[in-house]
Write an enzyme that holds these catalytic residues in place. Structure first.
Site, PDB file in Angstrom:
ATOM      1  N   CYS A   9      46.825 -20.746  57.410  1.00 43.69           N
ATOM      2  CA  CYS A   9      45.514 -21.545  57.341  1.00 43.69           C
ATOM      3  C   CYS A   9      45.642 -22.565  58.358  1.00 43.69           C
ATOM      4  CB  CYS A   9      45.364 -22.139  55.807  1.00 43.69           C
ATOM      5  SG  CYS A   9      43.687 -22.837  55.619  1.00 43.69           S
ATOM      6  N   CYS A  10      46.585 -23.404  58.498  1.00 37.90           N
ATOM      7  CA  CYS A  10      46.666 -24.365  59.278  1.00 37.90           C
ATOM      8  C   CYS A  10      46.622 -24.034  60.906  1.00 37.90           C
ATOM      9  CB  CYS A  10      48.041 -25.402  59.206  1.00 37.90           C
ATOM     10  SG  CYS A  10      48.025 -26.368  57.658  1.00 37.90           S
ATOM     11  N   CYS A  31      43.156 -32.114  55.064  1.00 32.99           N
ATOM     12  CA  CYS A  31      42.186 -31.333  54.488  1.00 32.99           C
ATOM     13  C   CYS A  31      42.040 -31.875  52.952  1.00 32.99           C
ATOM     14  CB  CYS A  31      42.307 -30.003  54.579  1.00 32.99           C
ATOM     15  SG  CYS A  31      42.159 -29.431  56.308  1.00 32.99           S
ATOM     16  N   CYS A  77      44.301 -30.325  50.228  1.00 37.23           N
ATOM     17  CA  CYS A  77      45.740 -30.263  50.770  1.00 37.23           C
ATOM     18  C   CYS A  77      46.126 -31.681  50.909  1.00 37.23           C
ATOM     19  CB  CYS A  77      46.032 -29.656  52.033  1.00 37.23           C
ATOM     20  SG  CYS A  77      45.633 -27.794  52.135  1.00 37.23           S
ATOM     21  N   CYS A 131      51.430 -29.881  60.016  1.00 41.02           N
ATOM     22  CA  CYS A 131      50.585 -28.742  60.095  1.00 41.02           C
ATOM     23  C   CYS A 131      50.839 -27.861  61.189  1.00 41.02           C
ATOM     24  CB  CYS A 131      49.099 -29.363  60.067  1.00 41.02           C
ATOM     25  SG  CYS A 131      48.820 -30.651  61.370  1.00 41.02           S
TER      26      CYS A 131
HETATM   27  S1  SF4 Z   1      45.365 -28.669  55.656  1.00 43.93           S
HETATM   28 FE1  SF4 Z   1      45.045 -27.100  54.282  1.00 43.93          FE
HETATM   29  S2  SF4 Z   1      43.063 -26.515  54.428  1.00 43.93           S
HETATM   30 FE2  SF4 Z   1      43.702 -27.582  56.051  1.00 43.93          FE
HETATM   31  S3  SF4 Z   1      44.158 -26.004  57.531  1.00 43.93           S
HETATM   32 FE3  SF4 Z   1      46.245 -26.794  56.528  1.00 43.93          FE
HETATM   33  S4  SF4 Z   1      46.258 -25.364  54.767  1.00 43.93           S
HETATM   34 FE4  SF4 Z   1      44.184 -25.191  55.520  1.00 43.93          FE
END
Ligand code: SF4
Length: 239
Positions: free
Chosen positions: A118-119, A202, A205, A230
């Protein structure tokens, strides 16, 4: 720039102020350099310094689509105060659609691999897309935020991004200096900082930290790795 030039630059700027490092950077690289801003306290300090040096200096941000409302609020406050065109980078919609169709909307809670995926999709790939167009980037990272950042210098060659220059003007600042600068200069800042969030990412998170907890404890709080990042400031395996 080679490693000898870099060492000379760091030597020259070791005792100089962040503003002097930014002046050198903007004089030498603008318009092919920009600040990567997540609109945390450190970033709004660097924006204020940059705008005093060159009101045309570039600021970009990665809108993951999962940010807090408070982050969007400060983004607009900064935009209005300095009259800057913030360059907002979004993730590739095909990548996001494929990811959430395969793994679900809240995939990051299920595994570290999912979280890194996701990151990668929402942050690292858009960052790469921007950095491919630049000769340098500026950050608001500080050395006491994580062990990864502890060894960072004011000027670095970013080997993850074709060796472009990475400039960390407030790398040796403490949290108190950041907040003092904000208050003295009346700079808009993310209101989550007043609610126990020293580090803001985010919404799903990030949580507030308790007194005595590590400054990054609120980021991906369900993970145990003390070196949580991240992937923006370290090599990332889903690039
Ligand atoms: S912080 Fe969480 S929601 Fe944001 S990009 Fe990374 S995993 Fe995805």
């Amino acid at each position: 720039m080679n490693i000898e030039d870099l060492n000379r630059l760091n030597q020259e700027f070791r005792t100089k102020s962040p503003e002097e490092a930014l002046l050198w950077t903007l004089d030498n690289l603008h318009p092919n350099v920009g600040l990567a801003s997540s609109f945390g306290a450190e970033d709004v300090v660097v924006i204020d310094m940059m705008m005093r040096i060159n009101p045309e200096a570039r600021v970009f941000t990665l809108d993951t689509g999962r940010l807090n409302q408070e982050t969007y609020d400060v983004m607009d406050e900064i935009r209005n105060k300095y009259n800057i065109n913030i360059e907002v980078m979004f993730p590739n919609h095909d990548e996001v659609e494929n990811m959430v169709r395969t793994h679900g909307m809240n995939l990051f809670y299920k595994s570290i691999d999912n979280r890194k995926l996701c990151c990668g999709v929402r942050k690292v790939h858009p960052l790469n897309r921007m950095l491919e167009t630049l000769n340098g980037w500026i950050t608001g990272i500080r050395s006491d935020q994580t062990q990864n950042r502890a060894g960072a210098d004011k000027f670095e060659l970013d080997e993850q991004h074709s060796g472009i220059l990475k400039v960390n003007p407030i790398i040796d600042w403490k949290w108190e200096q950041v907040m003092d600068y904000i208050k003295k200069n009346n700079i808009p800042y993310n209101k989550l900082h007043d609610k126990g969030y020293p580090s803001i990412g985010c919404e799903p998170c990030t949580r507030a930290i308790k007194p005595g907890e590590d400054l990054r404890a609120g980021r991906w709080w369900w993970e145990n790795d003390p070196q949580k990042e991240c992937g923006l400031h370290v090599a990332h395996d889903s690039r």
